[in-house]
Design a protein around this motif. Structure first.
Motif, PDB file in Angstrom:
ATOM      1  N   PRO A 190       8.724   9.697   0.931  1.00  8.88           N
ATOM      2  CA  PRO A 190       9.261  10.145   0.073  1.00  8.88           C
ATOM      3  C   PRO A 190      10.487  11.062  -0.186  1.00  8.88           C
ATOM      4  CG  PRO A 190       7.429  10.259   1.261  1.00  8.88           C
ATOM      5  CD  PRO A 190       8.176   9.263   2.210  1.00  8.88           C
ATOM      6  N   THR A 209       6.933  11.084  -5.682  1.00  8.45           N
ATOM      7  CA  THR A 209       6.297   9.716  -4.723  1.00  8.45           C
ATOM      8  C   THR A 209       6.475  10.710  -3.789  1.00  8.45           C
ATOM      9  OG1 THR A 209       7.953   7.228  -5.766  1.00  8.45           O
ATOM     10  CG2 THR A 209       7.150   7.682  -4.016  1.00  8.45           C
ATOM     11  N   GLN A 210       4.569  10.187  -3.517  1.00  3.85           N
ATOM     12  CA  GLN A 210       4.621  11.840  -2.150  1.00  3.85           C
ATOM     13  C   GLN A 210       3.669  10.594  -1.144  1.00  3.85           C
ATOM     14  OE1 GLN A 210       1.532  14.840  -3.660  1.00  3.85           O
ATOM     15  NE2 GLN A 210       2.858  14.670  -5.641  1.00  3.85           N
ATOM     16  N   GLU A 211       4.408   9.473  -0.994  1.00  2.00           N
ATOM     17  CA  GLU A 211       3.361   8.083  -0.057  1.00  2.00           C
ATOM     18  C   GLU A 211       4.043   7.278   0.513  1.00  2.00           C
ATOM     19  OE1 GLU A 211      -0.941   7.685  -2.667  1.00  2.00           O
ATOM     20  OE2 GLU A 211       0.988   6.124  -2.523  1.00  2.00           O
ATOM     21  N   TRP A 260       4.001  16.125   2.787  1.00  2.00           N
ATOM     22  CA  TRP A 260       4.737  14.994   3.389  1.00  2.00           C
ATOM     23  C   TRP A 260       6.080  14.534   3.396  1.00  2.00           C
ATOM     24  CZ3 TRP A 260       4.966  15.922  -3.058  1.00  2.00           C
ATOM     25  CH2 TRP A 260       6.173  16.090  -2.909  1.00  2.00           C
ATOM     26  N   LYS A 320       0.900  -1.519   0.102  1.00  2.75           N
ATOM     27  CA  LYS A 320      -0.321   0.006   0.242  1.00  2.75           C
ATOM     28  C   LYS A 320       1.432   1.322   0.185  1.00  2.75           C
ATOM     29  CE  LYS A 320      -2.341   0.928   4.307  1.00  2.75           C
ATOM     30  NZ  LYS A 320      -2.928   0.656   5.327  1.00  2.75           N
ATOM     31  N   GLY A 321       0.338   2.048  -0.304  1.00  3.16           N
ATOM     32  CA  GLY A 321       0.565   3.680  -0.187  1.00  3.16           C
ATOM     33  C   GLY A 321       0.241   4.004   0.740  1.00  3.16           C
ATOM     34  N   VAL A 322       0.850   5.339   1.364  1.00  4.36           N
ATOM     35  CA  VAL A 322       0.263   5.835   3.484  1.00  4.36           C
ATOM     36  C   VAL A 322       0.352   7.185   2.648  1.00  4.36           C
ATOM     37  CG1 VAL A 322       0.354   5.544   5.756  1.00  4.36           C
ATOM     38  CG2 VAL A 322       1.458   3.926   4.628  1.00  4.36           C
ATOM     39  N   VAL A 323      -0.358   7.724   3.654  1.00  4.41           N
ATOM     40  CA  VAL A 323      -0.730   9.000   3.339  1.00  4.41           C
ATOM     41  C   VAL A 323      -0.697  10.006   4.211  1.00  4.41           C
ATOM     42  CG1 VAL A 323      -0.938   9.323   0.720  1.00  4.41           C
ATOM     43  CG2 VAL A 323      -2.916   9.136   2.702  1.00  4.41           C
ATOM     44  N   HIS A 324      -0.570   9.181   5.918  1.00  2.00           N
ATOM     45  CA  HIS A 324      -1.316   8.682   6.986  1.00  2.00           C
ATOM     46  C   HIS A 324      -0.400   8.800   7.935  1.00  2.00           C
ATOM     47  CE1 HIS A 324      -3.933  12.600   5.838  1.00  2.00           C
ATOM     48  NE2 HIS A 324      -4.352  12.284   5.054  1.00  2.00           N
ATOM     49  N   ASN A 368       5.867   3.953   0.734  1.00  4.51           N
ATOM     50  CA  ASN A 368       5.580   2.578   0.254  1.00  4.51           C
ATOM     51  C   ASN A 368       5.751   1.762   0.586  1.00  4.51           C
ATOM     52  OD1 ASN A 368       3.417   4.077  -1.796  1.00  4.51           O
ATOM     53  ND2 ASN A 368       5.853   4.759  -3.550  1.00  4.51           N
TER      54      ASN A 368
END
Length: 216
Positions: A98, A80-82, A113, A31-35, A84
């Motif tokens: 990131p 890339t802003q997550e 990020w 998954k890509g995580v943003v939080h 990963n």
């Protein structure tokens, strides 16, 4: 007392083969995580890869796993802003952070990020080692010192991985290595060996695989 920071030696053949088989097994994007609340359960050890935008993180992860497209390489720095996550079988997570520094994105997005990156490094208990990627053409820059200082303060051991060594000759690499060794004297969390790599030529890939496989 000054730390020498030698380059990591070639791995023992038996250990290198065990690491090769590990990386030749299943490697899946999770998954890509943003939080921070989106991080996978901390149920296995993990290593992360940090570096300036366009330092070659995606290419290095692709070389390690032997899969050309598992991590997306981009000609646009900062794409890339997550955070990963990749699962290395059931054994571990490989984490692509990131890119920091220059990025072609609005300042608010960059700030968001970068904050995620700092929160992750400071708070992930299963993180065994961070690999700080340094472009062999440029050496350590101020922005690298910033992330290394954060790792120092977070008590996260980190190891420098030199990337893109195929872009310059062995004589040109020597002064860059000296500059990196001098820069690392300021950072108590730095692991006392450098890993010298080229994703294009596969140089140092077996060494890095073996180091990762040996962490638990």
């Amino acid at each position: 007392m000054k730390v020498a920071f030698p380059t990591a030696p070639d791995p023992d053949p038996e250990a290198a083969e065990a690491a090769r088989l590990l990386f030749a097994g299943p490697v899946d994007f999770v998954k890509g995580v943003v939080h921070m609340d989106g991080l996978p359960p901390p149920n296995r050890p993990e290593v992360c890869f940090a570096g300036r935008s366009n330092v070659g993180k995606s290419s290095l992860i692709n070389a390690l796993t032997g899969r050309k497209g598992i991590a997306r390489a981009s000609n646009t720095p900062g794409r890339t802003q997550e955070i990963n996550y990749f699962a290395l079988g059931e054994q571990a997570y490989l984490v692509d952070l990131p890119g920091y520094g220059f990025a072609k994105a609005p300042l608010a997005i960059v700030a968001k990020w970068q904050a995620l990156l700092k929160s992750y490094l400071a708070g992930r208990q299963t993180l065994r080692r961070a690999f700080c990627l340094i472009d062999s053409r440029h050496g350590v820059k101020d922005v690298d010192h910033e992330i290394m200082t954060l790792l120092d303060r977070s008590a996260v051991p980190f190891q420098v991985v030199m990337t893109k060594t195929d872009k310059l000759g062995p004589n040109a690499l020597l002064p860059v290595l000296d500059q990196v060794r001098e820069a690392l004297q300021k950072h108590p969390a730095a692991y006392p060996e450098l890993v010298v790599t080229s994703s294009e030529k596969a140089h140092g890939i077996a060494t890095l695989r073996t180091i990762i496989a040996g962490l638990d």
